[in-house]
Design a protein around this motif. Structure first.
Motif, PDB file in Angstrom:
ATOM      1  N   ILE A  80       6.966  -0.048   0.405  1.00  0.00           N
ATOM      2  CA  ILE A  80       6.084  -0.001   1.568  1.00  0.00           C
ATOM      3  C   ILE A  80       5.484  -1.392   1.719  1.00  0.00           C
ATOM      4  CG2 ILE A  80       4.081   1.100   2.618  1.00  0.00           C
ATOM      5  CD1 ILE A  80       4.483   3.432   0.690  1.00  0.00           C
ATOM      6  N   GLY A  81       5.650  -1.989   2.888  1.00  0.00           N
ATOM      7  CA  GLY A  81       5.188  -3.357   3.070  1.00  0.00           C
ATOM      8  C   GLY A  81       4.426  -3.552   4.353  1.00  0.00           C
ATOM      9  N   TYR A  82       4.372  -4.815   4.773  1.00  0.00           N
ATOM     10  CA  TYR A  82       3.598  -5.218   5.947  1.00  0.00           C
ATOM     11  C   TYR A  82       4.525  -5.459   7.134  1.00  0.00           C
ATOM     12  CZ  TYR A  82      -0.364  -6.000   2.808  1.00  0.00           C
ATOM     13  OH  TYR A  82      -1.380  -5.834   1.901  1.00  0.00           O
ATOM     14  N   GLU A  83       3.963  -5.327   8.296  1.00  0.00           N
ATOM     15  CA  GLU A  83       4.708  -5.639   9.500  1.00  0.00           C
ATOM     16  C   GLU A  83       5.048  -7.132   9.518  1.00  0.00           C
ATOM     17  OE1 GLU A  83       2.683  -5.641  13.191  1.00  0.00           O
ATOM     18  OE2 GLU A  83       0.707  -5.699  12.273  1.00  0.00           O
ATOM     19  N   ALA A 127       2.722 -10.201   0.967  1.00  0.00           N
ATOM     20  CA  ALA A 127       3.557  -9.555   1.986  1.00  0.00           C
ATOM     21  C   ALA A 127       4.980 -10.102   1.925  1.00  0.00           C
ATOM     22  CB  ALA A 127       2.957  -9.773   3.365  1.00  0.00           C
ATOM     23  N   ALA A 128       5.113 -11.424   1.749  1.00  0.00           N
ATOM     24  CA  ALA A 128       6.438 -12.022   1.650  1.00  0.00           C
ATOM     25  C   ALA A 128       7.171 -11.538   0.401  1.00  0.00           C
ATOM     26  CB  ALA A 128       6.315 -13.547   1.632  1.00  0.00           C
ATOM     27  N   ALA A 129       6.436 -11.386  -0.712  1.00  0.00           N
ATOM     28  CA  ALA A 129       7.066 -10.922  -1.941  1.00  0.00           C
ATOM     29  C   ALA A 129       7.574  -9.488  -1.797  1.00  0.00           C
ATOM     30  CB  ALA A 129       6.071 -11.011  -3.100  1.00  0.00           C
ATOM     31  N   ILE A 130       6.793  -8.625  -1.136  1.00  0.00           N
ATOM     32  CA  ILE A 130       7.236  -7.245  -0.910  1.00  0.00           C
ATOM     33  C   ILE A 130       8.471  -7.232  -0.006  1.00  0.00           C
ATOM     34  CG2 ILE A 130       6.579  -4.971  -0.037  1.00  0.00           C
ATOM     35  CD1 ILE A 130       3.652  -5.760  -0.544  1.00  0.00           C
ATOM     36  N   ALA A 131       8.442  -8.080   1.018  1.00  0.00           N
ATOM     37  CA  ALA A 131       9.567  -8.122   1.954  1.00  0.00           C
ATOM     38  C   ALA A 131      10.856  -8.520   1.249  1.00  0.00           C
ATOM     39  CB  ALA A 131       9.252  -9.086   3.090  1.00  0.00           C
ATOM     40  N   ARG A 132      10.780  -9.486   0.330  1.00  0.00           N
ATOM     41  CA  ARG A 132      11.976  -9.906  -0.392  1.00  0.00           C
ATOM     42  C   ARG A 132      12.488  -8.786  -1.307  1.00  0.00           C
ATOM     43  NH1 ARG A 132      11.456 -15.815  -2.926  1.00  0.00           N
ATOM     44  NH2 ARG A 132      13.569 -15.193  -3.544  1.00  0.00           N
ATOM     45  N   VAL A 150       3.102  -1.451   7.406  1.00  0.00           N
ATOM     46  CA  VAL A 150       1.756  -1.293   7.964  1.00  0.00           C
ATOM     47  C   VAL A 150       1.141  -2.679   8.143  1.00  0.00           C
ATOM     48  CG1 VAL A 150       1.460   0.984   6.901  1.00  0.00           C
ATOM     49  CG2 VAL A 150       0.727  -1.070   5.666  1.00  0.00           C
ATOM     50  N   ASN A 151      -0.118  -2.696   8.568  1.00  0.00           N
ATOM     51  CA  ASN A 151      -0.768  -3.996   8.786  1.00  0.00           C
ATOM     52  C   ASN A 151      -2.040  -4.154   7.963  1.00  0.00           C
ATOM     53  OD1 ASN A 151      -2.451  -2.224  10.117  1.00  0.00           O
ATOM     54  ND2 ASN A 151      -2.832  -3.595  11.853  1.00  0.00           N
ATOM     55  N   ASP A 152      -2.215  -3.300   6.943  1.00  0.00           N
ATOM     56  CA  ASP A 152      -3.468  -3.349   6.203  1.00  0.00           C
ATOM     57  C   ASP A 152      -3.242  -2.881   4.770  1.00  0.00           C
ATOM     58  OD1 ASP A 152      -6.423  -3.440   5.880  1.00  0.00           O
ATOM     59  OD2 ASP A 152      -6.171  -1.277   5.648  1.00  0.00           O
ATOM     60  N   MET A 163      -1.080   5.100   0.878  1.00  0.00           N
ATOM     61  CA  MET A 163       0.277   5.627   0.925  1.00  0.00           C
ATOM     62  C   MET A 163       0.907   5.685  -0.461  1.00  0.00           C
ATOM     63  SD  MET A 163       1.833   4.027   4.429  1.00  0.00           S
ATOM     64  CE  MET A 163       3.322   5.032   4.281  1.00  0.00           C
ATOM     65  N   VAL A 164       0.650   4.668  -1.267  1.00  0.00           N
ATOM     66  CA  VAL A 164       1.185   4.671  -2.625  1.00  0.00           C
ATOM     67  C   VAL A 164       0.537   5.783  -3.442  1.00  0.00           C
ATOM     68  CG1 VAL A 164       1.344   3.354  -4.759  1.00  0.00           C
ATOM     69  CG2 VAL A 164       1.811   2.244  -2.588  1.00  0.00           C
ATOM     70  N   CYS A 165      -0.788   5.936  -3.309  1.00  0.00           N
ATOM     71  CA  CYS A 165      -1.471   7.014  -4.037  1.00  0.00           C
ATOM     72  C   CYS A 165      -0.922   8.385  -3.646  1.00  0.00           C
ATOM     73  CB  CYS A 165      -2.972   6.967  -3.762  1.00  0.00           C
ATOM     74  SG  CYS A 165      -3.837   5.585  -4.547  1.00  0.00           S
ATOM     75  N   ALA A 166      -0.490   8.523  -2.401  1.00  0.00           N
ATOM     76  CA  ALA A 166       0.046   9.794  -1.919  1.00  0.00           C
ATOM     77  C   ALA A 166       1.507  10.003  -2.321  1.00  0.00           C
ATOM     78  CB  ALA A 166      -0.096   9.879  -0.406  1.00  0.00           C
ATOM     79  N   GLY A 167       2.106   9.001  -2.983  1.00  0.00           N
ATOM     80  CA  GLY A 167       3.467   9.165  -3.476  1.00  0.00           C
ATOM     81  C   GLY A 167       4.554   8.798  -2.498  1.00  0.00           C
ATOM     82  N   HIS A 168       4.247   8.007  -1.464  1.00  0.00           N
ATOM     83  CA  HIS A 168       5.237   7.674  -0.449  1.00  0.00           C
ATOM     84  C   HIS A 168       6.094   6.464  -0.801  1.00  0.00           C
ATOM     85  CE1 HIS A 168       3.810  10.698   2.273  1.00  0.00           C
ATOM     86  NE2 HIS A 168       2.584  10.217   2.248  1.00  0.00           N
ATOM     87  N   GLY A 169       5.755   5.731  -1.867  1.00  0.00           N
ATOM     88  CA  GLY A 169       6.559   4.578  -2.220  1.00  0.00           C
ATOM     89  C   GLY A 169       5.840   3.626  -3.146  1.00  0.00           C
ATOM     90  N   ARG A 170       6.384   2.395  -3.225  1.00  0.00           N
ATOM     91  CA  ARG A 170       5.836   1.338  -4.074  1.00  0.00           C
ATOM     92  C   ARG A 170       5.327   0.196  -3.219  1.00  0.00           C
ATOM     93  NH1 ARG A 170      11.181  -0.268  -7.002  1.00  0.00           N
ATOM     94  NH2 ARG A 170      11.984   0.414  -4.966  1.00  0.00           N
ATOM     95  N   THR A 171       4.413  -0.583  -3.791  1.00  0.00           N
ATOM     96  CA  THR A 171       3.974  -1.789  -3.111  1.00  0.00           C
ATOM     97  C   THR A 171       3.274  -2.690  -4.117  1.00  0.00           C
ATOM     98  OG1 THR A 171       2.982  -2.633  -1.081  1.00  0.00           O
ATOM     99  CG2 THR A 171       1.649  -1.110  -2.394  1.00  0.00           C
TER     100      THR A 171
END
Length: 300
Positions: free
Chosen positions: A179-182, A191-196, A208-210, A217-225
């Motif tokens: 899960i990353g940033y727009e 944000a760049a590191a997540i995108a890579r 997302v943008n925040d 979202m991570v706490c809810a189990g939707h992914g990593r960041t």
């Protein structure tokens, strides 16, 4: 006449004796007698006279006693006003930062500020964009990058660094997408590191943008960041996961204030509180972090 002697007249009138007056005033009987005699000498009239086993007021002493009571009541009113002034409102201070910092660093420490400055009204402005101090949008800002705003009109001090790591929900089943940033936020190092990382593994599931949205979202189990260790390590719902793609980012934390406001009590108290809250969060994260907080033994 020494107006402080009125206290001795009041004490004698209430106690009915030199000994009782001395006890209530915390002095010896000789002092009470000496102060009464000094008053009588200054006024040219007797104030007390023997009455039974103790002392009573003369007619003139009773008149003066009424004035002494008024003076006592006025002094009590002055004391009450001084105490009220100490608890008087300090005013309002507007403090801004990104929602992640407001929610997980400042809000948990808010009771400390209220105890230290009960007359202070604080407005915590959680904004992803940088509010302008010079335009009066905020008085104090806590930023996650070296400031570029303000020149001589803004003072800035570095509080420390936020180290980032990859996190997922503890006990999450199945693969966790990134899960990353727009794209507009790609200038941010994390944000760049997540995108890579996402690009290497097939792209984002959600963008997302925040950072607060990422956190929830991570706490809810939707992914990593990627999240700041100082915040994520303190949440039992999260666990660190491997991040082998690029070096983990680090962000600077800066405290900013308008130069013309820094000496105001309300601003000074709020700044000191921010520094304490950030230092406490960093210290807590270090003390609660186990030797290996990752999901497995791989180096991230």
């Amino acid at each position: 006449m020494n107006w402080d002697d009125m206290r001795y007249l009041l004490a004698v009138a209430q106690a009915g004796s030199l000994k009782g007056a001395a006890r209530s005033l915390g002095v010896d009987k000789t002092t009470v007698s000496r102060r009464l005699r000094a008053m009588e000498a200054a006024l040219g009239r007797p104030l007390v006279e023997p009455r039974g086993p103790g002392l009573g007021l003369t007619d003139f002493g009773q008149v003066l006693h009424r004035h002494a009571e008024v003076m006592r009541d006025e002094m009590r009113a002055v004391d009450a006003r001084i105490m009220a002034d100490h608890a008087a409102p300090l005013g309002t201070v507007r403090l801004t930062s990104v929602p992640l910092i407001i929610n997980h660093v400042l809000l948990p420490a808010l009771s400390d500020l209220r105890a230290a400055a009960p007359g202070l009204r604080v407005e915590l402005i959680a904004e992803s964009r940088d509010l302008s101090l010079l335009r009066g949008e905020a008085d104090i800002a806590l930023r996650l990058a070296r400031p570029t705003e303000g020149g001589q009109g803004v003072l800035a001090r570095k509080l420390g660094d936020l180290d980032y790591a990859a996190y997922g929900a503890r006990g999450a089943a199945g693969p966790m997408p990134w899960i990353g940033y727009e794209p507009r936020m790609g200038y941010l190092s994390h944000a760049a590191a997540i995108a890579r990382a996402a690009e290497a593994e097939g792209g984002f599931a959600v963008a997302v943008n925040d950072a607060e949205s990422l956190f929830q979202m991570v706490c809810a189990g939707h992914g990593r960041t990627l999240l700041p260790r100082a915040i994520a390590d303190a949440d039992a719902r999260l666990v660190e996961v491997p991040f082998p793609h690029v070096a983990l980012p680090r962000r600077e934390v800066w405290l900013m204030v308008r130069r013309d406001l820094r000496e105001l009590d309300r601003v000074r108290l709020a700044m000191e509180w921010v520094e304490r809250a950030f230092a406490a969060r960093m210290s807590q994260a270090q003390s609660t972090r186990p030797p290996d907080h990752r999901e497995n033994g791989d180096n991230p």
